[in-house]
Design a protein around this motif. Structure first.
Motif, PDB file in Angstrom:
ATOM      1  N   CYS B  92      94.298  64.655 204.010  1.00  0.00           N
ATOM      2  CA  CYS B  92      94.133  63.728 202.895  1.00  0.00           C
ATOM      3  C   CYS B  92      94.699  62.346 203.176  1.00  0.00           C
ATOM      4  O   CYS B  92      94.441  61.406 202.428  1.00  0.00           O
ATOM      5  CB  CYS B  92      94.780  64.294 201.631  1.00  0.00           C
ATOM      6  N   SER B  93      95.470  62.204 204.250  1.00  0.00           N
ATOM      7  CA  SER B  93      96.012  60.867 204.526  1.00  0.00           C
ATOM      8  C   SER B  93      94.962  59.969 205.162  1.00  0.00           C
ATOM      9  O   SER B  93      95.130  58.756 205.219  1.00  0.00           O
ATOM     10  CB  SER B  93      97.226  60.924 205.461  1.00  0.00           C
ATOM     11  N   VAL B  96      90.016  59.667 201.080  1.00  0.00           N
ATOM     12  CA  VAL B  96      89.772  60.560 199.938  1.00  0.00           C
ATOM     13  C   VAL B  96      88.610  61.492 200.223  1.00  0.00           C
ATOM     14  O   VAL B  96      87.741  61.202 201.023  1.00  0.00           O
ATOM     15  CB  VAL B  96      89.449  59.771 198.645  1.00  0.00           C
ATOM     16  N   CYS B  99      90.083  66.676 201.354  1.00  0.00           N
ATOM     17  CA  CYS B  99      90.785  67.895 200.956  1.00  0.00           C
ATOM     18  C   CYS B  99      90.275  68.382 199.611  1.00  0.00           C
ATOM     19  O   CYS B  99      90.226  67.634 198.638  1.00  0.00           O
ATOM     20  CB  CYS B  99      92.287  67.633 200.885  1.00  0.00           C
ATOM     21  N   SER B 100      89.933  69.674 199.585  1.00  0.00           N
ATOM     22  CA  SER B 100      89.331  70.250 198.381  1.00  0.00           C
ATOM     23  C   SER B 100      90.328  70.347 197.228  1.00  0.00           C
ATOM     24  O   SER B 100      89.952  70.514 196.082  1.00  0.00           O
ATOM     25  CB  SER B 100      88.785  71.637 198.700  1.00  0.00           C
ATOM     26  N   GLN B 101      91.594  70.277 197.530  1.00  0.00           N
ATOM     27  CA  GLN B 101      92.635  70.454 196.513  1.00  0.00           C
ATOM     28  C   GLN B 101      93.086  69.116 195.932  1.00  0.00           C
ATOM     29  O   GLN B 101      94.056  69.059 195.167  1.00  0.00           O
ATOM     30  CB  GLN B 101      93.861  71.132 197.138  1.00  0.00           C
ATOM     31  N   GLU B 102      92.412  68.070 196.326  1.00  0.00           N
ATOM     32  CA  GLU B 102      92.888  66.733 195.999  1.00  0.00           C
ATOM     33  C   GLU B 102      93.205  66.523 194.520  1.00  0.00           C
ATOM     34  O   GLU B 102      94.219  65.904 194.179  1.00  0.00           O
ATOM     35  CB  GLU B 102      91.841  65.709 196.463  1.00  0.00           C
ATOM     36  N   HIS B 103      92.354  67.086 193.663  1.00  0.00           N
ATOM     37  CA  HIS B 103      92.532  66.832 192.230  1.00  0.00           C
ATOM     38  C   HIS B 103      93.670  67.621 191.616  1.00  0.00           C
ATOM     39  O   HIS B 103      94.110  67.324 190.518  1.00  0.00           O
ATOM     40  CB  HIS B 103      91.225  67.128 191.487  1.00  0.00           C
ATOM     41  N   CYS B 105      96.527  68.424 193.556  1.00  0.00           N
ATOM     42  CA  CYS B 105      97.665  68.395 194.468  1.00  0.00           C
ATOM     43  C   CYS B 105      98.671  67.276 194.201  1.00  0.00           C
ATOM     44  O   CYS B 105      99.822  67.530 193.950  1.00  0.00           O
ATOM     45  CB  CYS B 105      97.181  68.333 195.908  1.00  0.00           C
ATOM     46  N   ARG B 108      99.027  63.383 197.936  1.00  0.00           N
ATOM     47  CA  ARG B 108      98.291  62.492 198.818  1.00  0.00           C
ATOM     48  C   ARG B 108      98.970  61.135 199.027  1.00  0.00           C
ATOM     49  O   ARG B 108      99.127  60.677 200.155  1.00  0.00           O
ATOM     50  CB  ARG B 108      96.876  62.296 198.269  1.00  0.00           C
ATOM     51  N   SER B 109      99.364  60.504 197.961  1.00  0.00           N
ATOM     52  CA  SER B 109      99.933  59.161 198.096  1.00  0.00           C
ATOM     53  C   SER B 109     101.192  59.174 198.949  1.00  0.00           C
ATOM     54  O   SER B 109     101.430  58.270 199.744  1.00  0.00           O
ATOM     55  CB  SER B 109     100.224  58.562 196.721  1.00  0.00           C
ATOM     56  N   GLN B 112     100.195  59.671 202.618  1.00  0.00           N
ATOM     57  CA  GLN B 112      99.642  58.428 203.152  1.00  0.00           C
ATOM     58  C   GLN B 112     100.746  57.469 203.560  1.00  0.00           C
ATOM     59  O   GLN B 112     100.696  56.829 204.600  1.00  0.00           O
ATOM     60  CB  GLN B 112      98.768  57.761 202.094  1.00  0.00           C
TER      61      GLN B 112
END
Lengths: 148, 148
Positions: B92-93, B96, B99-103, B105, B108-109, B112
């Motif tokens: 995710c770094s 966007v 990664c399927s779990q982004e919403h 998780c 991410r920030s 990054q």
DNA sequence: GCCATATAGTACCATATTAGTCCTGTTTCA
DNA sequence: TGAAACAGGACTAATATGGTACTATATGGC
């Protein structure tokens, strides 16, 4: 690239989740649901974390896990270390004798220094910080280099 | 862990070797011998480096490679990037949607920011520095963290 | 005491990644 | 024109990783 392994990634997610309820004892099952991960995977990660003292496990009925310290006192480096072992960019940064080219290479001391710097950076990021999104206004991590 | 790939490791060794003779055009064969590595491997690495403009290739008889810039102006980050792609600790770094779990998780920030810091550190280490052993007296790399 | 629940440890397999090799084509020089 | 050397891509083998399952042990409640 230069990735942490998926298992390590999961470990951080699980630790963040555990850190949200510092007092409570949560079962692997409960953590799997909250983390949107598979139970066996979460279970594996928790065992490793427990072995390294980052979480305390309780066996038997109503058993589970809880963090051993406040999230502000747990570093990302510790979690990475628990799952992957020492933070090192190359074989030779871990210890002497691991690389067959050691006597003709000469890069070892530099790799050691770089690895140590990265490790130190990870030590300075706490689980508490990971738990909340980094604000865009926040100055980024800075890594001082060989000359710093 | 948190390793660079072996190929990247080789790339650094080869670049250091090439950097020792900034003017000369050295064949893959010659570089393989000087680096104590196999020719096909060295060859593969050099192709990648050439594609990314870190070395200039000369085809035909008496062909070979030479660095395109002084070693002080080539960073370790560039070499890692040429072989492995962007420096990122997690999927995710990079960008966007990977990664399927982004919403669910929220990490991410932070990843990054950490990845960017590590990348910056690598950018500040030049090939020239890698070419000579780090003195023990030299202060280590320091990586400032989320709060710095 | 016994049963259900839950972790510990270990071993295993399937898959993905990486490393390493080779082949075919193109360019350059003598 | 032939030898030397790189370009590109395809293929194979080795390794690492991820994911799963099984057995053993501990705990708590009825």
């Amino acid at each position: 690239m230069l990735r942490i392994s998926k298992l390590t990634d999961y470990a951080i997610v699980v630790m963040v989740e555990l850190g949200e309820s510092p007092g409570a004892v949560l079962s692997a099952q409960a953590l799997a649901e909250r983390s949107h991960l598979e139970l066996p995977t979460v279970s594996k990660v928790l065992k490793l974390l427990a072995r390294h003292g980052l979480v305390r496990s309780y066996r038997g009925a109503h058993g589970g896990y809880r963090v051993t310290r406040p999230t502000a006192e747990i570093s990302v480096a510790e979690i990475i270390g628990a799952i992957e072992g020492p933070i090192a960019m190359t074989e030779c940064s871990v210890e002497v004798g691991l690389c067959s080219q050691e006597h003709v290479c000469g890069l070892r001391s530099n790799w050691q220094r770089i690895s140590a710097a990265v490790a130190r950076a990870m030590e300075e990021v706490s689980l508490a910080e990971m738990s909340r999104p980094a604000r865009p206004s926040e100055p980024g991590l800075r890594i001082a280099t060989l000359n710093a």
